[in-house]
Structure formats: C-alpha cells, structure tokens
Design a protein around this motif. Sequence first.
Motif, PDB file in Angstrom:
ATOM      1  N   LEU A  10       0.792  -1.229   0.000  1.00 36.98           N
ATOM      2  CA  LEU A  10       0.000   0.000   0.000  1.00 36.98           C
ATOM      3  C   LEU A  10       0.821   1.274   0.000  1.00 36.98           C
ATOM      4  CD1 LEU A  10      -2.908  -0.596   2.547  1.00 36.98           C
ATOM      5  CD2 LEU A  10      -3.013  -0.695   0.059  1.00 36.98           C
ATOM      6  N   ALA A  11       1.942   1.263   0.708  1.00 37.25           N
ATOM      7  CA  ALA A  11       2.685   2.513   0.901  1.00 37.25           C
ATOM      8  C   ALA A  11       4.122   2.205   1.274  1.00 37.25           C
ATOM      9  CB  ALA A  11       2.032   3.364   1.990  1.00 37.25           C
ATOM     10  N   ASN A  12       4.981   3.197   1.064  1.00 34.66           N
ATOM     11  CA  ASN A  12       6.384   3.081   1.454  1.00 34.66           C
ATOM     12  C   ASN A  12       6.903   4.432   1.922  1.00 34.66           C
ATOM     13  OD1 ASN A  12       7.614   0.269   0.702  1.00 34.66           O
ATOM     14  ND2 ASN A  12       9.352   1.653   0.981  1.00 34.66           N
ATOM     15  N   ARG A  13       7.690   4.400   2.979  1.00 28.68           N
ATOM     16  CA  ARG A  13       8.345   5.594   3.497  1.00 28.68           C
ATOM     17  C   ARG A  13       9.833   5.299   3.578  1.00 28.68           C
ATOM     18  NH1 ARG A  13       3.751   6.514   2.503  1.00 28.68           N
ATOM     19  NH2 ARG A  13       2.171   7.466   3.840  1.00 28.68           N
ATOM     20  N   ILE A  14      10.665   6.088   2.913  1.00 31.62           N
ATOM     21  CA  ILE A  14      12.108   5.870   2.863  1.00 31.62           C
ATOM     22  C   ILE A  14      12.816   7.098   3.420  1.00 31.62           C
ATOM     23  CG2 ILE A  14      14.114   5.563   1.335  1.00 31.62           C
ATOM     24  CD1 ILE A  14      12.280   4.085  -0.597  1.00 31.62           C
ATOM     25  N   ARG A  15      13.866   6.861   4.222  1.00 31.78           N
ATOM     26  CA  ARG A  15      14.714   7.951   4.725  1.00 31.78           C
ATOM     27  C   ARG A  15      16.174   7.544   4.588  1.00 31.78           C
ATOM     28  NH1 ARG A  15      10.504   7.354   8.205  1.00 31.78           N
ATOM     29  NH2 ARG A  15       9.119   9.147   8.492  1.00 31.78           N
ATOM     30  N   GLN A  16      16.943   8.400   3.968  1.00 31.58           N
ATOM     31  CA  GLN A  16      18.393   8.196   3.888  1.00 31.58           C
ATOM     32  C   GLN A  16      19.066   9.237   4.771  1.00 31.58           C
ATOM     33  OE1 GLN A  16      20.203   7.434  -0.017  1.00 31.58           O
ATOM     34  NE2 GLN A  16      21.757   8.958   0.477  1.00 31.58           N
ATOM     35  N   HIS A  17      19.963   8.779   5.668  1.00 31.57           N
ATOM     36  CA  HIS A  17      20.585   9.659   6.648  1.00 31.57           C
ATOM     37  C   HIS A  17      22.010  10.060   6.291  1.00 31.57           C
ATOM     38  CE1 HIS A  17      17.186   8.903   9.293  1.00 31.57           C
ATOM     39  NE2 HIS A  17      17.349   7.615   9.083  1.00 31.57           N
ATOM     40  N   GLN A  18      22.670   9.247   5.470  1.00 32.25           N
ATOM     41  CA  GLN A  18      24.043   9.529   5.048  1.00 32.25           C
ATOM     42  C   GLN A  18      24.211   9.125   3.598  1.00 32.25           C
ATOM     43  OE1 GLN A  18      27.053   7.717   7.505  1.00 32.25           O
ATOM     44  NE2 GLN A  18      26.053   8.256   9.429  1.00 32.25           N
ATOM     45  N   ARG A  19      25.246   9.683   3.003  1.00 32.86           N
ATOM     46  CA  ARG A  19      25.574   9.330   1.632  1.00 32.86           C
ATOM     47  C   ARG A  19      25.861   7.830   1.510  1.00 32.86           C
ATOM     48  NH1 ARG A  19      30.880  11.424  -1.824  1.00 32.86           N
ATOM     49  NH2 ARG A  19      30.417  10.261  -3.722  1.00 32.86           N
ATOM     50  N   LEU A  20      25.366   7.219   0.440  1.00 32.91           N
ATOM     51  CA  LEU A  20      25.664   5.842   0.098  1.00 32.91           C
ATOM     52  C   LEU A  20      26.567   5.829  -1.132  1.00 32.91           C
ATOM     53  CD1 LEU A  20      22.090   4.278   0.453  1.00 32.91           C
ATOM     54  CD2 LEU A  20      23.895   4.403   2.184  1.00 32.91           C
ATOM     55  N   HIS A  21      27.439   4.841  -1.204  1.00 30.58           N
ATOM     56  CA  HIS A  21      28.334   4.801  -2.356  1.00 30.58           C
ATOM     57  C   HIS A  21      28.594   3.359  -2.767  1.00 30.58           C
ATOM     58  CE1 HIS A  21      31.594   3.681   0.428  1.00 30.58           C
ATOM     59  NE2 HIS A  21      31.116   4.622   1.223  1.00 30.58           N
ATOM     60  N   PRO A  22      28.874   3.115  -4.052  1.00 25.55           N
ATOM     61  CA  PRO A  22      29.148   1.755  -4.530  1.00 25.55           C
ATOM     62  C   PRO A  22      30.317   1.137  -3.773  1.00 25.55           C
ATOM     63  CG  PRO A  22      28.792   3.244  -6.378  1.00 25.55           C
ATOM     64  CD  PRO A  22      28.864   4.103  -5.161  1.00 25.55           C
ATOM     65  N   GLY A  23      30.182  -0.149  -3.476  1.00 26.72           N
ATOM     66  CA  GLY A  23      31.209  -0.863  -2.733  1.00 26.72           C
ATOM     67  C   GLY A  23      30.990  -0.858  -1.233  1.00 26.72           C
ATOM     68  N   GLN A  24      30.109  -0.004  -0.740  1.00 28.50           N
ATOM     69  CA  GLN A  24      29.833   0.071   0.690  1.00 28.50           C
ATOM     70  C   GLN A  24      29.094  -1.185   1.142  1.00 28.50           C
ATOM     71  OE1 GLN A  24      27.576   3.572   1.563  1.00 28.50           O
ATOM     72  NE2 GLN A  24      27.775   3.392   3.789  1.00 28.50           N
ATOM     73  N   ALA A  25      29.407  -1.678   2.323  1.00 34.55           N
ATOM     74  CA  ALA A  25      28.735  -2.847   2.894  1.00 34.55           C
ATOM     75  C   ALA A  25      27.724  -2.389   3.936  1.00 34.55           C
ATOM     76  CB  ALA A  25      29.743  -3.797   3.518  1.00 34.55           C
ATOM     77  N   LEU A  26      26.519  -2.922   3.856  1.00 31.25           N
ATOM     78  CA  LEU A  26      25.453  -2.561   4.778  1.00 31.25           C
ATOM     79  C   LEU A  26      24.994  -3.780   5.570  1.00 31.25           C
ATOM     80  CD1 LEU A  26      23.175  -0.369   2.460  1.00 31.25           C
ATOM     81  CD2 LEU A  26      25.021   0.400   3.961  1.00 31.25           C
ATOM     82  N   ARG A  27      24.695  -3.553   6.830  1.00 33.29           N
ATOM     83  CA  ARG A  27      23.986  -4.554   7.633  1.00 33.29           C
ATOM     84  C   ARG A  27      22.502  -4.245   7.506  1.00 33.29           C
ATOM     85  NH1 ARG A  27      24.552  -7.810  12.418  1.00 33.29           N
ATOM     86  NH2 ARG A  27      22.644  -7.767  13.701  1.00 33.29           N
TER      87      ARG A  27
END
Length: 296
Positions: free
Chosen positions: A100-117
């Motif tokens: 039905l809906a989506n809410r997205i928030r980005q708090h810091q810059r993301l870059h290729p090669g970065q690993a996320l948990r």
Amino acid sequence: MDYVTQIIDPPPSRTRLLLDGVRALRKPKLDGVPVLPKERLVRSAVELSATGIAGYGRACGFRHEQGVPLSYPHVLAFPLHLMLLTRPSFPYPAGGMVHLANRIRQHQRLHPGQALRIEVYAERWVAHPKGQALSIATRAYSADALVWESDSLYLRRDVKNPLGEPWGEALELSKEGLLRTQRWVLPADLGRRFAKVSGDFNPIHASMIGAKIFGFRRAIAHGMWTLGRALAAQQPPGGLDQAEAHCDFKLPIYLPGQVALWSHPVTGPRRAFEVRNAAGDKPHMRGLFIWKALDE
C-alpha cells in the motif's frame, strides 16, 4: 517487542524463495487474533554492488551521475521481506498481500562498494479500512550507524476487526500547480525485466495468467518500479546526502500501458508528484520527494 535475531547468510536462492512463496499461497484459516512475527532477519554485510546499481538504474531510468538511487536498498532487503511473509509464523497467505505505501529515509551518503547490515522485522499491525495492514521495517547500518531506513505497509484485505492503530498516514498533497512533465510507455515485459533486478517474481507482475489468478485482467507493474522511475526523473545529479521519499500506491498500472508523471515546477529540494493514467485523471501513485544534494 522482543525479537529473535536470525542471521541470513548466505541468502536463499531465488528458486528457494519462489518455492516458499508457492507453499505460502495457502495457510490454515486463522483461529483467533493474528500474532506479529517475532523474527528479526539480518544480513550482516550486503554490498552496494556497482553492477547491481547499474542494472537497477537501467530498469528504472537512473543515470550514473545520480549516484546510488534512493530506492535501491529496498531491493537488497526484499528477499528478507519475502522470507518474513512466507514463514509459517506469518498468519496470512503471502499471495494477495497488497503493498500500500512506502516511506524511505536516507541519513548519510551511500556509495558503490559500501557494505550494509540490513535488518528486517514486522514492526506493528495497522487497522486499515480495507482490512488488516502490517508495517515491515527495514534498517540499514554502516559501521553501526543507521544510514537508510524504510517502512513498508502491506494489506490483507477483508479482515474483520483489524488490530493496531487506525491508518492515518496517507499523503494529503495539494494538486494545484501539478504539471505533466513526462510520459512513459511501458512494455508488456516490464514486470519480468524488473523482477530480474529486484527479485520480486510475484506472478501478478510476470504474466497475464498469473495476474488473472489474483483477479487482475493483465500483468501489472511493480509499485516499487513506479517509485523508482519517478525518483529517477527527479533525483538531482551528484548523489544524495540526506533524502526522504514517501509514496502511496493507488490504482494498478496494467502492462503494456502508458502513464505520465505530474509534478510541481522546480522550486527547491522538495517535490510533490503523482503518476497518473494517460488521460491524467486517475492516480496510480502519489508521492513526496525531499532531498539534500551532496554539493549543497
């Protein structure tokens, strides 16, 4: 709520996810009130692959100079969403759950090669006028800092006496000043093409036969493709530092088809928009995009 953390490394194959999805199409009739799943599913190190970003960008229309698309981490988390919805602990069949809906928030810059948990868990029940809704939380961390998050609302229709607080977060945007800025011609195989980069092989997107099983006359576009395409049309070059995207999915987009993006003229880093049908009188998605570019 106390969650039981489960590390999902390596992730299941697409074949396994499809089989689990088929098995979860039917479940015993729920006896009593639904219980919120207690699993917190975690992938400990998911790379923002340049190859994956490029493939997603081609599918949605992002350009290389726009950096990591704001909506891209969702596709990395989607297998965990599917695992949560198809587990025996989830009280409803996965088939027929409506995004039905989506809410997205980005708090810091993301870059290729970065690993996320990446962590995914069922956050809360929501009482919706059309049935029982569920908010699934996605949280992405880099070096223990929360860098990206989203909340996805899924609906099970026709559930009486739904649990949770009433849904009161629908976007209410002024339609004054919205202008048609782009027109998109969508091919019949768009759903299959986006499934290859997103991992969402729901049959309502893949074929007319699969769509008809669930009550649609033809295959329909993924809601997250629609959001991605709208953001690609508006995300500035140079990448994003902090950003938000809120969207409510309205009417389905049948494939093949034509739709148009309507938005306010550029007045700063805040944009209300709608994706409408070709005639411009019915919304498929309503959204709000707020950003802070890296060079600001």
